[in-house]
Design a protein around this motif. Sequence first.
Motif, short mmCIF file in Angstrom:
data_model
loop_
_atom_site.label_atom_id
_atom_site.label_comp_id
_atom_site.label_asym_id
_atom_site.label_seq_id
_atom_site.Cartn_x
_atom_site.Cartn_y
_atom_site.Cartn_z
N ASP A 1 -101.97 4.31 -123.73
CA ASP A 1 -100.98 3.58 -122.92
C ASP A 1 -99.56 3.68 -123.46
O ASP A 1 -98.64 3.06 -122.93
N HIS A 2 -99.37 4.42 -124.54
CA HIS A 2 -98.05 4.64 -125.14
C HIS A 2 -97.42 3.37 -125.69
O HIS A 2 -96.19 3.28 -125.85
N ALA A 3 -98.21 2.37 -126.01
CA ALA A 3 -97.72 1.14 -126.62
C ALA A 3 -97.46 1.36 -128.10
O ALA A 3 -98.09 2.23 -128.74
N PRO A 4 -96.55 0.60 -128.69
CA PRO A 4 -96.29 0.72 -130.12
C PRO A 4 -97.46 0.19 -130.95
O PRO A 4 -98.27 -0.60 -130.46
N VAL A 5 -97.53 0.60 -132.20
CA VAL A 5 -98.65 0.25 -133.07
C VAL A 5 -98.24 -0.88 -134.01
O VAL A 5 -97.31 -0.71 -134.81
N PRO A 6 -98.91 -2.02 -133.97
CA PRO A 6 -98.57 -3.12 -134.87
C PRO A 6 -99.02 -2.83 -136.29
O PRO A 6 -99.75 -1.86 -136.55
N TYR A 7 -98.61 -3.69 -137.22
CA TYR A 7 -99.01 -3.49 -138.61
C TYR A 7 -100.48 -3.80 -138.82
O TYR A 7 -101.22 -2.99 -139.38
N ALA A 8 -100.91 -4.98 -138.41
CA ALA A 8 -102.23 -5.47 -138.76
C ALA A 8 -103.29 -5.02 -137.77
O ALA A 8 -102.99 -4.52 -136.68
N GLY A 9 -104.55 -5.22 -138.16
CA GLY A 9 -105.66 -4.96 -137.26
C GLY A 9 -106.36 -3.64 -137.55
O GLY A 9 -105.84 -2.76 -138.24
N ALA A 10 -107.54 -3.50 -136.96
CA ALA A 10 -108.37 -2.32 -137.19
C ALA A 10 -107.73 -1.05 -136.63
O ALA A 10 -108.10 0.05 -137.04
N ARG A 11 -106.78 -1.19 -135.72
CA ARG A 11 -106.11 -0.02 -135.13
C ARG A 11 -104.60 -0.08 -135.40
O ARG A 11 -103.80 0.37 -134.61
N GLY A 12 -104.24 -0.65 -136.54
CA GLY A 12 -102.84 -0.82 -136.87
C GLY A 12 -102.35 0.10 -137.98
O GLY A 12 -103.10 0.92 -138.53
#
Length: 455
Positions: A46-57
């Motif tokens: 979806d071309h969203a930015p990637v956050p710092y935290a999380g399993a997909r960050g």
Amino acid sequence: MARDQSDPTPIESRAELVAWFEQGNKPASEFRLGTEHEKFGFYAHDHAPVPYAGARGVEAILKGLESRIGWEPILDGEAIIGLADPMGGGAISLEPGGQFELSGAPVETLHETRSELVQHMEAVNSVAGQIGVRFLGLGHSPVWTREQTPVMPKQRYGIMRRYMPQVGSRGLDMMFRTCTVQVNLDFASEADMVRKLRVSVALQPIATALFANSPFTEGKPNGFKTVRSEIWRDTDNDRSGMIPFAFEDGMGFERYVDYALDVPMYFVKRGDHYHDVAGASFRDLLDGKLAQLPGERATISDWANHLSTLFPEVRLKRYLEMRGADMGTSDMVVALPAFWVGLLYDEAALDQAWQLVKGWTADDRQALRDAVPRQALDATVAGRSVRDVAREVLALARQGLARRARLDDGQDETRYLAPLDEVVATGRTRADVLLEQFHGAWGGSVDPVFDQNAL
């Protein structure tokens, strides 16, 4: 910057600050180049930015890379914010909005730069691809608002985030929504530094035009070929710009020290803590009179960290940093050091480049700097178009690289200038090409840029 310094050696005098720069002098036989580049992480679906935290960050990507390449983690408190090669080579770090940066190892040839880039992207894409993340080579994030952009857990960036709006209107955009590619180059002596600094400051807007690659903001054209460069015109003018003093009589390490001493500080690092002293004077720290930290005296690491918070178009440390270019696709990443190595590491090319720019006045240089973000190759300086100047400068760079004669499989380093030759030959920057596609095949959508400019 990959890692803030932690050298507690005290500084007793201004002369020691000058001596710090002098320690960068080295014979030409030991000259190296170090390439740095930043890129935007985004989710492929979806071309969203990637956050710092999380399993997909971003944090997960860094930890995955730590396992894959064996580099040591760089921590800010308990947060992993980068990786460093334990052998003293390169480093990976995070910019304020999660831009993923490689600070490359000092290498001898552009062939090594290319190999380093390929290896880095193979590792990054292997880890990030498992969680659906890709990386974008562009000078400004094309879709996301500042509010949509993630914030990385780095203390120094928190201090900058609070201070930036006090000194310019675009500082937060610079921090969170821009990406650059730069190269760091050596000098042999103070005189050699001055000559290279003057040539590279004067020609920095020419490079900015050649690498213009940020025509979109929040899903539409922004009116600039390089909005990243425009943003720098009102970020913090105390610490950025064309440093006209570099062209004055008496320029040398001492003059740059005085400039740096007059730039307000951001922070003082003690142990793992960053003390917010934004706006304070390094001179006061040097004298033990800093109001926020009574009795504290300046150290070598304080000086090195302070220098990393100066943002002129060319920055002096124990080497020179070329800072004018938008990030681009992989071919442009290697073209940037090719351009500057060809000009600055060959005596004849450097001399001819100086002959080209020495007649430009401070007003000429500033007018060029102001015009390039919008006009790129169509801007003019001293009665000539940037395109014409760029053609001449590229020829000098090509000759310089050919004389270096650093071969790989029988080919020298001139091949890495090919994408810049195309820009000059066609008169179309990468930004021009993107805008043509936006108004044509892309049907007024910016979304295709994520796939087209993925690294």
